[in-house]
Design a protein around this motif. Structure first.
Motif, PDB file in Angstrom:
ATOM      1  N   PHE A 158       0.825  -1.208   0.000  1.00 49.54           N
ATOM      2  CA  PHE A 158       0.000   0.000   0.000  1.00 49.54           C
ATOM      3  C   PHE A 158       0.861   1.261   0.000  1.00 49.54           C
ATOM      4  O   PHE A 158       0.632   2.192  -0.779  1.00 49.54           O
ATOM      5  N   LEU A 159       1.869   1.294   0.868  1.00 47.71           N
ATOM      6  CA  LEU A 159       2.718   2.480   0.975  1.00 47.71           C
ATOM      7  C   LEU A 159       3.538   2.696  -0.292  1.00 47.71           C
ATOM      8  O   LEU A 159       3.673   3.837  -0.769  1.00 47.71           O
ATOM      9  N   GLU A 160       4.100   1.636  -0.841  1.00 45.11           N
ATOM     10  CA  GLU A 160       4.956   1.788  -2.024  1.00 45.11           C
ATOM     11  C   GLU A 160       4.157   2.211  -3.247  1.00 45.11           C
ATOM     12  O   GLU A 160       4.530   3.160  -3.941  1.00 45.11           O
ATOM     13  N   VAL A 161       3.034   1.541  -3.518  1.00 41.61           N
ATOM     14  CA  VAL A 161       2.209   1.921  -4.668  1.00 41.61           C
ATOM     15  C   VAL A 161       1.589   3.286  -4.451  1.00 41.61           C
ATOM     16  O   VAL A 161       1.532   4.127  -5.368  1.00 41.61           O
ATOM     17  N   GLY A 162       1.137   3.553  -3.213  1.00 42.01           N
ATOM     18  CA  GLY A 162       0.582   4.866  -2.901  1.00 42.01           C
ATOM     19  C   GLY A 162       1.601   5.965  -3.096  1.00 42.01           C
ATOM     20  O   GLY A 162       1.278   7.055  -3.607  1.00 42.01           O
ATOM     21  N   PHE A 187      -8.579   2.944  -3.621  1.00 43.55           N
ATOM     22  CA  PHE A 187      -8.511   1.811  -4.538  1.00 43.55           C
ATOM     23  C   PHE A 187      -7.230   1.002  -4.319  1.00 43.55           C
ATOM     24  O   PHE A 187      -7.241  -0.235  -4.416  1.00 43.55           O
ATOM     25  N   ILE A 188      -6.130   1.701  -4.036  1.00 48.97           N
ATOM     26  CA  ILE A 188      -4.864   0.993  -3.795  1.00 48.97           C
ATOM     27  C   ILE A 188      -4.978   0.126  -2.550  1.00 48.97           C
ATOM     28  O   ILE A 188      -4.507  -1.022  -2.526  1.00 48.97           O
ATOM     29  N   TYR A 189      -5.619   0.664  -1.496  1.00 48.34           N
ATOM     30  CA  TYR A 189      -5.779  -0.115  -0.264  1.00 48.34           C
ATOM     31  C   TYR A 189      -6.620  -1.361  -0.538  1.00 48.34           C
ATOM     32  O   TYR A 189      -6.260  -2.475  -0.108  1.00 48.34           O
ATOM     33  N   ASP A 190      -7.729  -1.170  -1.246  1.00 47.61           N
ATOM     34  CA  ASP A 190      -8.586  -2.316  -1.557  1.00 47.61           C
ATOM     35  C   ASP A 190      -7.842  -3.330  -2.431  1.00 47.61           C
ATOM     36  O   ASP A 190      -7.917  -4.538  -2.203  1.00 47.61           O
ATOM     37  N   TYR A 191      -7.113  -2.826  -3.419  1.00 49.14           N
ATOM     38  CA  TYR A 191      -6.373  -3.723  -4.310  1.00 49.14           C
ATOM     39  C   TYR A 191      -5.251  -4.437  -3.558  1.00 49.14           C
ATOM     40  O   TYR A 191      -5.019  -5.633  -3.744  1.00 49.14           O
ATOM     41  N   SER A 192      -4.556  -3.678  -2.695  1.00 49.42           N
ATOM     42  CA  SER A 192      -3.470  -4.303  -1.935  1.00 49.42           C
ATOM     43  C   SER A 192      -4.009  -5.375  -1.001  1.00 49.42           C
ATOM     44  O   SER A 192      -3.376  -6.414  -0.802  1.00 49.42           O
ATOM     45  N   ARG A 193      -5.200  -5.129  -0.430  1.00 49.78           N
ATOM     46  CA  ARG A 193      -5.814  -6.136   0.444  1.00 49.78           C
ATOM     47  C   ARG A 193      -6.155  -7.395  -0.348  1.00 49.78           C
ATOM     48  O   ARG A 193      -5.873  -8.508   0.087  1.00 49.78           O
TER      49      ARG A 193
END
Length: 478
Positions: free
Chosen positions: A13-17, A172-178
């Motif tokens: 999450f942190l890296e993609v975010g 969306f990144i959080y949901d995708y990372s999950r």
């Protein structure tokens, strides 16, 4: 304090975010720095296109220039070769004022693009001029302040949109990372259990990509390792059992040799002593010689009986002498034995009672007669009090249970585990006096085991019961 490591989900999450945020912030920054310059560059192209179009319109330029001024908020002036107005702009921003040039740019085609301002004013203008092929000259101008305002507004709008887009992107990144890391976390937990040799956990991931394939492979590896480990444990347990059995056999062999040596030592010593006395003819009498010979014969018979019993026990315990099974009636089998053993009962003053029924059994009658004989003779040796021996039979599932009870003292706890062991005698003095070697019950155990049956004993209030089982014949079952 040990620093806690971030999990893969948080890292993802942190890296993609961070990448998305950097891209959006970079776009906003570039937009704020270059929008005005890009806008001015675009206006220069627009002005050049207007000049070229005017040149192509020829004498019909008036309607075209009027439309352009109205739609694009420009001021356009068109001169002839003598600087006379052919078309004067409706909003002549710079007419009648002294002009100061702030920046100048001259193009290869002779056109120029200047940033100017009227004397005594802070308002800046863009001024584009070009000489046309028909000796006309055109100048196009517009205020630069509206451009700056538009650029500032665009920057504000872009920044706002960037912030909103960043927030939405993080959701969306959080949901995708999950969703992306959930199967990885699950597989990691399963692998941890596999590493601790717990193969009960399985991945439950229904995906058609490489992650799904990896999850299925983990399950396959887990099952394979579970099977291999189970087989290894079974083989290890079997190996341990074999090792323990080998140790037990070695102990039994040593005990057997020790006990046999001890049993043979006394009669051999007696035989040797009396043989030497006979040789020396110590008192010279025939009567003494005859007595010595009788003793030698008696002790030789004891040694012969012991050797025969030892050989018999060896044959049965090693499985060399397997039973030759046949059908016979258990009641008649017991009756025949009691008839042959009646002199012993009479000699010892023992009363024999029977409670049997006619049941067809399958076994080696001769070997099972040895079993019954050894148990009954053991009962005769220990019978006391009323001196009663009671023999009975009963149905025992697919077998027949034969029991032999004798009145007398029960078996002590210290003797229970060794009662079927070779050369073991609970009452050593009594057994030696009767010439028994402690092999009878061990022979019973070996024969019964070779028949696929069992034997045992049980203390009663007024005596002891020994028992063994015999397989029922197919004829009886039918």
């Amino acid at each position: 304090m040990k620093k806690r490591k971030l999990g893969i989900r948080a890292k993802f999450f942190l890296e993609v975010g961070a990448i998305i945020a950097a891209c959006l912030i970079g776009i906003a920054f570039v937009n704020s720095q270059l929008l005005e310059s890009v806008y001015i560059w675009n206006m220069e192209r627009t002005f050049a296109d207007i000049a070229n179009r005017t040149e192509r319109e020829g004498e019909n330029y008036f309607a075209y220039l009027s439309e352009i001024e109205t739609t694009q908020n420009l001021s356009i002036d068109l001169y002839d070769a003598n600087d006379n107005y052919l078309y004067e702009g409706k909003s002549s921003y710079l007419s009648g004022n002294k002009i100061n040039v702030i920046s100048r740019k001259t193009n290869d085609d002779g056109s120029y693009f200047n940033v100017v301002c009227a004397e005594g004013s802070t308002t800046q203008y863009i001024l584009y001029g070009k000489s046309l092929q028909n000796d006309y000259h055109i100048e196009i101008s517009t205020e630069i302040n509206p451009i700056q305002e538009n650029a500032s507004l665009a920057t504000t709008v872009t920044t706002t949109i960037t912030v909103l887009a960043l927030g939405l992107a993080l959701v969306f990144i959080y949901d995708y990372s999950r969703r992306f890391t959930k199967p990885l976390i699950q597989m990691n937990e399963v692998m941890k259990k596999i590493a601790s040799l717990d193969f009960s956990a399985k991945t439950n991931i229904d995906r058609k990509d490489e992650i799904g394939t990896l999850a299925n492979n983990i399950n396959t590896v887990s099952d394979s390792l579970d099977t291999a480990l189970s087989e290894l444990r079974e083989k290890n347990a079997q190996l341990q059992a074999d090792i323990e059995k080998e140790r037990q056999l070695e102990r039994m062999r040593q005990d057997f040799v020790s006990s046999a040596s001890h049993e043979l030592k006394t009669p051999i010593a007696i035989v040797r002593g009396y043989a030497e006395g006979l040789k020396m003819n110590m008192d010279g009498s025939d009567e003494a010689s005859a007595e010595y010979c009788d003793i030698i014969i008696r002790e030789a018979d004891k040694m012969n009986d012991l050797v025969i019993n030892m050989l018999e026990q060896s044959l049965y315990s090693t499985g060399t002498k397997l039973p030759d099974k046949d059908d016979f009636d258990v009641k008649e089998y017991i009756k025949e034995f009691l008839k042959s053993a009646s002199p012993i009962f009479k000699e010892k003053g023992i009363t024999v009672e029977t409670q049997t029924e006619s049941i067809s059994v399958l076994g080696d009658k001769k070997q099972l007669t040895t079993v019954l004989s050894n148990i009954v003779l053991n009962a005769c040796s220990h019978a006391s009090g009323e001196k009663i021996i009671r023999i009975s039979t009963e149905n025992y599932g697919d077998k027949v249970k034969v029991t032999v009870f004798n009145t007398g003292s029960f078996i002590a706890d210290k003797d229970k585990d060794s009662i079927f062991t070779s050369f073991y005698r609970a009452d050593k003095a009594h057994s030696r006096k009767e010439g028994r070697f402690g092999l009878g019950l061990s022979i019973v155990k070996s024969i019964v085991t070779n028949h696929g049956c069992d034997c045992g004993f049980q203390n009663k209030d007024n005596g002891v019961t020994f028992w063994f089982t015999v397989e029922k014949s197919k004829q009886y079952e039918n």
